[in-house]
Design a protein around this motif. Sequence first.
Motif, PDB file in Angstrom:
ATOM      1  N   UNK B  56       0.800  -1.136  -0.176  1.00 20.14           N
ATOM      2  CA  UNK B  56      -0.061   0.108   0.126  1.00 20.14           C
ATOM      3  C   UNK B  56       0.803   1.114   0.195  1.00 20.14           C
ATOM      4  N   UNK B  57       1.274   1.559  -1.239  1.00 24.22           N
ATOM      5  CA  UNK B  57       2.353   2.798  -1.234  1.00 24.22           C
ATOM      6  C   UNK B  57       1.266   4.085  -1.261  1.00 24.22           C
ATOM      7  N   UNK B  58       0.839   4.576  -0.259  1.00 25.03           N
ATOM      8  CA  UNK B  58       0.024   5.566  -0.086  1.00 25.03           C
ATOM      9  C   UNK B  58       0.614   6.555   1.258  1.00 25.03           C
ATOM     10  N   UNK B  59      -0.317   7.601   1.737  1.00 22.34           N
ATOM     11  CA  UNK B  59       0.025   8.428   2.781  1.00 22.34           C
ATOM     12  C   UNK B  59      -0.307   7.712   3.798  1.00 22.34           C
ATOM     13  N   UNK B  60      -1.441   6.598   3.910  1.00 22.42           N
ATOM     14  CA  UNK B  60      -1.869   6.053   4.797  1.00 22.42           C
ATOM     15  C   UNK B  60      -0.780   4.928   5.370  1.00 22.42           C
ATOM     16  N   UNK B  61      -0.056   4.332   4.758  1.00 22.42           N
ATOM     17  CA  UNK B  61       0.936   3.515   5.078  1.00 22.42           C
ATOM     18  C   UNK B  61       2.070   4.320   5.813  1.00 22.42           C
ATOM     19  N   UNK B  62       2.295   5.509   5.429  1.00 24.43           N
ATOM     20  CA  UNK B  62       3.369   6.399   6.163  1.00 24.43           C
ATOM     21  C   UNK B  62       2.878   6.829   7.386  1.00 24.43           C
ATOM     22  N   UNK B  63       1.443   7.323   7.658  1.00 21.64           N
ATOM     23  CA  UNK B  63       0.715   7.580   8.582  1.00 21.64           C
ATOM     24  C   UNK B  63       0.732   6.494   9.638  1.00 21.64           C
ATOM     25  N   UNK B  64       0.434   5.233   9.358  1.00 27.60           N
ATOM     26  CA  UNK B  64       0.403   3.934  10.092  1.00 27.60           C
ATOM     27  C   UNK B  64       1.815   3.865  10.626  1.00 27.60           C
ATOM     28  N   UNK B  65       2.665   3.936  10.122  1.00 26.23           N
ATOM     29  CA  UNK B  65       3.944   3.719  10.422  1.00 26.23           C
ATOM     30  C   UNK B  65       4.433   4.921  11.438  1.00 26.23           C
ATOM     31  N   UNK B  66       4.002   5.950  11.249  1.00 24.04           N
ATOM     32  CA  UNK B  66       4.332   7.164  12.165  1.00 24.04           C
ATOM     33  C   UNK B  66       3.608   6.967  13.618  1.00 24.04           C
ATOM     34  N   UNK B  67       2.457   6.606  13.549  1.00 19.86           N
ATOM     35  CA  UNK B  67       1.633   6.045  14.755  1.00 19.86           C
ATOM     36  C   UNK B  67       2.297   5.157  15.619  1.00 19.86           C
TER      37      UNK B  67
END
Lengths: 142, 126
Positions: B56-67
């Motif tokens: 899932x190469x989108x902003x949500x994968x980045x946000x999920x990792x951030x959390x």
Amino acid sequence: MTIHHFDVAALDYEKAGQVSSQIKKMVKEYGFDPITVRRIAVATYEAEINLIIHSHGGRVTVNYEAPWLYLIIKDIGPGIPDLEKAMRPGWSTASKEAQAMGFGAGLGLTNIQKNSDTFHLTSDPSGTTLELGFKKHTEESA
Amino acid sequence: MKLQSALKLIQAKPMYIYDPAILWRDYTYAAATDLMSDALAMICTNCNRTILLTGLANAQSLRTAEMLDITTIIYVRNKRLSDDNLELAIEMEMNVFTTPLPMFEAIGILYREGFKTATRHDDSSL
């Protein structure tokens, strides 16, 4: 006591996670331990995604009253028709668009409940309110 | 296993590395999923030694990792972040890679090399 409000618009997938990111930074500054910061971040993010996917829009309120941090996630409808089903892992009414974002697995509310120290959910067609509490651990209680 | 060795095994190339020192850091845990709620169900105690693998190469994968305090993401099946999302990854100080391997093969190799499932902090049964 400090109170902050963050508005979340319905279907605003572009900004999904921005509010949670801000709240996570804020909670770090309040001096919560790293595990509790992650629990708060995960619960907030799931709740923010729920607002975007399922509601007509809403607001996240952060109320820090040491040692407790309270999150109130309140939307303006349309409400959850069956709370019991909504709390069941795997049950979801998410759209294809939400699923394409990686959400809609029916785990959101369960994840939120698992990560919070207190959890209270009420819903009717005028809106859903989720009240969460997280206790800050002192060195003695950690 | 050093991240650099793991990346070589799965033929992963960098899209952006915030901290080159991670290449010589030992990583032990991996989470592999396209469902971000699955990833969010995992609160790791060793986030700095955990890799998130996803298609899932989108902003949500980045946000999920951030959390989750995960700073290393490997996108499978040659998935790449868009320019906007790469900007977001840079802003978030993430380390992001892409591998041509499919998810099954990438995680199979890492599992064979001793990587363990990233687990919940309160779940010792996994």
